[in-house]
Design a protein around this motif. Structure first.
Motif, short mmCIF file in Angstrom:
data_model
loop_
_atom_site.label_atom_id
_atom_site.label_comp_id
_atom_site.label_asym_id
_atom_site.label_seq_id
_atom_site.Cartn_x
_atom_site.Cartn_y
_atom_site.Cartn_z
N LYS A 1 60.47 47.04 46.81
CA LYS A 1 59.47 46.37 47.65
C LYS A 1 58.24 47.25 47.92
O LYS A 1 57.16 46.75 48.21
CB LYS A 1 60.10 45.96 48.98
N GLN A 2 58.43 48.57 47.83
CA GLN A 2 57.33 49.50 48.13
C GLN A 2 57.15 50.49 46.97
O GLN A 2 57.01 51.68 47.17
CB GLN A 2 57.62 50.26 49.43
N SER A 3 57.15 49.95 45.76
CA SER A 3 57.13 50.80 44.57
C SER A 3 55.90 51.69 44.50
O SER A 3 55.99 52.86 44.10
CB SER A 3 57.24 49.95 43.31
N ARG A 4 54.73 51.17 44.86
CA ARG A 4 53.51 51.98 44.78
C ARG A 4 53.57 53.15 45.74
O ARG A 4 53.21 54.28 45.37
CB ARG A 4 52.29 51.11 45.08
N GLU A 5 54.04 52.91 46.95
CA GLU A 5 54.15 53.99 47.93
C GLU A 5 55.16 55.04 47.49
O GLU A 5 54.96 56.24 47.68
CB GLU A 5 54.54 53.43 49.30
N VAL A 6 56.28 54.57 46.89
CA VAL A 6 57.30 55.50 46.40
C VAL A 6 56.73 56.38 45.31
O VAL A 6 56.88 57.62 45.33
CB VAL A 6 58.53 54.72 45.87
N ARG A 7 56.04 55.79 44.34
CA ARG A 7 55.48 56.57 43.23
C ARG A 7 54.47 57.61 43.72
O ARG A 7 54.34 58.68 43.11
CB ARG A 7 54.81 55.64 42.22
#
Length: 313
Positions: A73-79
């Protein structure tokens, strides 16, 4: 361990590729600020877990969080908060060392003067300042590996994923990379390390898990796993080639009578535990034994006891 101190949290994590179960219901919490080892033979599920952590491979079921953020759900923040040192060399051969870093910085919104400053600082960190304008094709294997480490740090990641970072390096280059890993760890950041070098894991990891068949077999510090699995000491009995295995057969029966743990390979038996020293004394002068080696038990002994000696594709 409070939720705020968790870098990686997995619950019931599963990944299927058709009928193949690559990750099979893993529950795992990794504390922030440590070097955590994820060890296992080929096909154990390590690379699949890394891809899921990078939000580049969807979960089949379960949950996976990085610093409290859902990787799907928060892939961009994780990356944005992770750096990855892949096992393969994927540097751009047409660019210089410096330009490889500057181009990679753009993926994280780092441009212009800031990108050049970060690239310069990282080249100094990994000892490649003098190679800043060299094409990648002119770098040695060790230099390329150090440059890949620098690239993985370009976004100041809170979590650094190292996928077999020293494969193929000579001893000097390996130690240089180890120094960089230790320095990053001392800064309070979190490291996830996969490696097939058990000495590397034993030296660098605060905590680790050994996985096989997509499941966690054991979890703990290297020291604790060695003590609990095989004990402090090991003795290797090496048979002479002329013996044909008869003496090893006899030693194996005696070890089994002692109730000690052991592994047998083509030309030797490795036995574990303090009770084997009398047996070592007995066979040290046996003419059919080529050598008796007394040594401390290692993480490699643990790994082989748990996962076996058969080759994996």
């Amino acid at each position: 361990m409070s939720e705020s101190s968790i870098a990686i949290s997995a619950r019931g994590l599963r990944k299927h590729f058709g009928d193949l179960v690559a990750v099979d219901g893993i529950d795992l919490d990794v504390e922030q600020g440590i070097c955590f080892g994820l060890l296992g033979p080929n096909g154990a599920g390590k690379t699949t877990m890394i891809r899921m952590l990078q939000a580049s491979s969807p979960l089949t079921s379960g949950s996976l969080e990085v610093f409290g953020m859902d990787v799907e759900k928060q892939s961009r923040e994780v990356r944005s908060r992770i750096g990855v040192i892949p096992q393969e060399d994927n540097l751009d051969p047409d660019f210089s060392s410096m330009f490889n870093l500057i181009v990679y910085a753009r993926y994280f919104g780092i441009h212009g003067t800031e990108a050049k400053k970060k690239a310069s600082d990282l080249l100094e960190l990994v000892g490649l300042t003098e190679k800043a304008n060299e094409k990648i094709t002119n770098l040695s294997g060790g230099m390329k590996r150090r440059l890949i480490v620098a690239r993985g740090l370009i976004n100041n990641p809170d979590l650094l994923i190292l996928d077999e970072p020293t494969t193929g390096l000579d001893p000097q280059a390996r130690h240089r990379v180890w120094d960089q890993i230790r320095s990053y760890r001392r800064s309070g950041n979190t490291i996830l390390l996969t490696t097939h070098y058990m000495d590397e894991a034993e030296l660098l990891c605060d905590d680790l898990a050994i996985v096989d068949g997509g499941k966690i077999l054991v979890r703990g510090s290297p020291k604790d796993l060695i003590l609990s699995t095989v004990g402090k000491e090991a003795v290797e009995f090496l048979a002479s080639y002329e013996d044909g295995g008869a003496t090893l057969d006899r030693i194996q029966i005696l070890i089994e009578d002692l109730g000690a743990k052991f592994s047998r390979i083509a030309d030797r038996i490795i036995a574990y535990g303090s009770g084997i020293h009398d047996l070592a004394d007995e066979f040290e002068t046996d003419i059919s034994i080529q050598d008796v080696i007394r040594r401390r038990a290692t993480l490699e002994d643990v790994f082989l006891q748990l996962t076996g000696r058969q080759l994996r594709e």
